[in-house]
Write a protein that holds these residues in place. Structure first.
Motif, PDB file in Angstrom:
ATOM      1  N   VAL A 102      -4.537   0.927  11.440  1.00 33.26           N
ATOM      2  CA  VAL A 102      -4.794   1.740  12.820  1.00 33.26           C
ATOM      3  C   VAL A 102      -6.071   2.093  13.450  1.00 33.26           C
ATOM      4  O   VAL A 102      -6.580   1.910  14.435  1.00 33.26           O
ATOM      5  CB  VAL A 102      -4.248   3.055  12.296  1.00 33.26           C
ATOM      6  N   LYS A 103      -6.910   1.849  12.028  1.00 33.34           N
ATOM      7  CA  LYS A 103      -8.620   2.755  13.036  1.00 33.34           C
ATOM      8  C   LYS A 103      -8.609   1.642  13.227  1.00 33.34           C
ATOM      9  O   LYS A 103      -9.550   1.771  14.647  1.00 33.34           O
ATOM     10  CB  LYS A 103      -9.087   3.149  11.718  1.00 33.34           C
TER      11      LYS A 103
ATOM     12  N   GLN B 239       1.181  -1.600  -0.127  1.00 38.33           N
ATOM     13  CA  GLN B 239       0.632  -0.073   0.468  1.00 38.33           C
ATOM     14  C   GLN B 239       1.014   1.580   0.306  1.00 38.33           C
ATOM     15  O   GLN B 239       0.709   2.334   0.281  1.00 38.33           O
ATOM     16  CB  GLN B 239      -1.088   0.298   1.076  1.00 38.33           C
ATOM     17  N   SER B 240       2.324   1.364  -0.641  1.00 37.87           N
ATOM     18  CA  SER B 240       2.718   1.930  -0.349  1.00 37.87           C
ATOM     19  C   SER B 240       1.982   3.122  -1.577  1.00 37.87           C
ATOM     20  O   SER B 240       1.341   3.555  -2.088  1.00 37.87           O
ATOM     21  CB  SER B 240       4.445   2.159  -1.322  1.00 37.87           C
ATOM     22  N   GLY B 241       2.775   4.466  -1.432  1.00 32.28           N
ATOM     23  CA  GLY B 241       2.148   6.176  -1.731  1.00 32.28           C
ATOM     24  C   GLY B 241       0.940   6.203  -1.632  1.00 32.28           C
ATOM     25  O   GLY B 241      -0.064   7.053  -1.679  1.00 32.28           O
ATOM     26  N   MET B 242       0.136   5.365  -0.482  1.00 38.92           N
ATOM     27  CA  MET B 242      -1.772   5.635  -0.400  1.00 38.92           C
ATOM     28  C   MET B 242      -1.652   7.236   0.424  1.00 38.92           C
ATOM     29  O   MET B 242      -2.725   7.487   0.614  1.00 38.92           O
ATOM     30  CB  MET B 242      -2.492   4.519   0.515  1.00 38.92           C
ATOM     31  N   GLY B 243      -0.730   7.547   1.270  1.00 36.64           N
ATOM     32  CA  GLY B 243      -0.696   8.948   1.976  1.00 36.64           C
ATOM     33  C   GLY B 243      -2.163   8.406   3.619  1.00 36.64           C
ATOM     34  O   GLY B 243      -1.899   7.672   3.721  1.00 36.64           O
ATOM     35  N   HIS B 244      -2.633   9.325   3.652  1.00 37.26           N
ATOM     36  CA  HIS B 244      -3.736   9.218   4.543  1.00 37.26           C
ATOM     37  C   HIS B 244      -4.942   9.075   3.739  1.00 37.26           C
ATOM     38  O   HIS B 244      -5.753   8.926   4.631  1.00 37.26           O
ATOM     39  CB  HIS B 244      -4.084  10.546   5.746  1.00 37.26           C
TER      40      HIS B 244
ATOM     41  N   ILE C  34      -8.192   6.896   3.317  1.00 38.08           N
ATOM     42  CA  ILE C  34      -8.971   6.013   3.706  1.00 38.08           C
ATOM     43  C   ILE C  34     -10.241   4.397   2.997  1.00 38.08           C
ATOM     44  O   ILE C  34     -10.265   5.356   1.835  1.00 38.08           O
ATOM     45  CB  ILE C  34     -10.464   5.822   5.615  1.00 38.08           C
ATOM     46  N   THR C  35     -10.462   3.700   3.080  1.00 36.29           N
ATOM     47  CA  THR C  35     -11.476   2.924   2.624  1.00 36.29           C
ATOM     48  C   THR C  35     -12.936   3.771   2.708  1.00 36.29           C
ATOM     49  O   THR C  35     -13.428   3.035   3.993  1.00 36.29           O
ATOM     50  CB  THR C  35     -11.839   1.026   2.810  1.00 36.29           C
ATOM     51  N   ILE C  36     -13.760   4.206   2.094  1.00 35.26           N
ATOM     52  CA  ILE C  36     -15.062   3.882   2.167  1.00 35.26           C
ATOM     53  C   ILE C  36     -15.939   3.548   1.135  1.00 35.26           C
ATOM     54  O   ILE C  36     -14.940   3.733  -0.652  1.00 35.26           O
ATOM     55  CB  ILE C  36     -15.587   6.151   1.880  1.00 35.26           C
ATOM     56  N   GLY C  37     -17.318   3.017   1.505  1.00 30.24           N
ATOM     57  CA  GLY C  37     -17.758   2.759   0.062  1.00 30.24           C
ATOM     58  C   GLY C  37     -17.477   1.212  -0.099  1.00 30.24           C
ATOM     59  O   GLY C  37     -18.301   0.820  -0.927  1.00 30.24           O
TER      60      GLY C  37
ATOM     61  N   GLU D 269      -1.974   8.648  12.412  1.00 32.17           N
ATOM     62  CA  GLU D 269      -3.173   8.461  12.399  1.00 32.17           C
ATOM     63  C   GLU D 269      -3.515   7.933  13.858  1.00 32.17           C
ATOM     64  O   GLU D 269      -3.902   7.866  14.941  1.00 32.17           O
ATOM     65  CB  GLU D 269      -4.010   6.978  12.340  1.00 32.17           C
ATOM     66  N   GLY D 270      -1.880   7.366  14.512  1.00 36.05           N
ATOM     67  CA  GLY D 270      -1.607   6.892  16.012  1.00 36.05           C
ATOM     68  C   GLY D 270      -1.278   8.043  16.619  1.00 36.05           C
ATOM     69  O   GLY D 270      -2.190   8.085  17.419  1.00 36.05           O
TER      70      GLY D 270
END
Length: 257
Positions: free
Chosen positions: A79-80, A42-47, A49-52, A120-121
């Motif tokens: 983390v979430k 998941q490199s380069g995904m930044g912050h 999050i998965t929605i939908g 996120e932590g």
């Protein structure tokens, strides 16, 4: 006997990456380890999050004595989910992310899934650290990082961090002995990006991101300088992106509305 600290381990290279294996082994020397990591790179995904779409969280057994889960989502999702579903709000004492295959110094911190998991932590008010190594290869040697990772984590547990602050730690490769640890700032450096235009078998154009890393910073207190001189760079970063120094300037603007 004092209770062992509870440590959450995450990454962005995927749960089977050698970098996270090294981090897990070091964390087992410090405390009780829980791992929640993406089921693939998941490199380069930044912050992100998965929605939908649904998230999957599956318990697995890769390393003895470690509570371990693979997640279908992003590093931040990991983390979430860990905080909400595994720790159930009883937050861990430390969150560590990495060890990333590749540096996350200077502007790279913005794009990094490794660092975003640590951010996120920190948002959850957990002392958090992101670790990265200057070696993109799967066969990267992390052995020279171990004692520094352990010491930095122990110092963080002992001294804590200011609220909203986390650590971005980058390691040079093992081409020569490390010079020590240098506390520094993020360098003014960035990628000069290019998009290589190519044509697929169906005669449709597509683009492949390339680029050259350019350092515009001549200071000897930056993370780029530290790494070039074979120091371990430690940069305190924060998720509050307010440009506080610009507020007084904007208050002087004459808005005509």
């Amino acid at each position: 006997m004092s209770k062992k600290p509870r440590i959450l381990v995450v990454n962005d290279d995927g749960i089977t990456a050698p970098g996270i294996k090294c981090l897990i082994e070091v964390m087992k020397e410090i405390g009780e380890v829980t791992v929640v990591a993406p089921d693939g790179p998941q490199s380069g995904m930044g912050h992100a999050i998965t929605i939908g779409k649904p998230l999957r969280l599956d318990k697995i057994n890769l390393y003895e004595g470690v509570d371990m889960y693979k997640c279908s989502g992003t590093p931040v999702d990991c983390v979430k989910l860990a905080v909400n579903k595994i720790f159930k709000g009883n937050k861990p004492d430390l969150c560590v992310s990495g060890i990333n295959h590749g540096l996350n110094n200077s502007i790279n911190v913005i794009y990094s899934g490794t660092m975003s998991a640590a951010v996120e932590g920190a948002i959850e008010n957990i002392p958090s650290i992101g670790f990265s190594l200057d070696d993109f290869t799967w066969e990267a040697d992390f052995s020279h990082c171990r004692k520094y990772v352990k010491d930095i984590c122990l110092q963080t547990l002992k001294n804590s961090l200011p609220q909203g602050v986390l650590l971005n730690v980058n390691f040079p490769n093992n081409s020569k002995p490390l010079a020590g640890i240098k506390i520094c700032r993020q360098a003014n450096a960035k990628w000069a990006e290019e998009f290589d235009e190519r044509v697929d078998p169906h005669k449709r154009n597509y683009y492949w991101l390339t680029g050259v890393f350019q350092n515009h910073d001549k200071g000897e207190d930056s993370d780029v300088w530290a790494l070039e001189h074979h120091y371990v760079s430690v940069v305190p970063v924060q998720f509050d992106m307010t440009a506080h120094h610009a507020i007084s300037n904007l208050n002087g603007w004459n808005f005509n509305v």
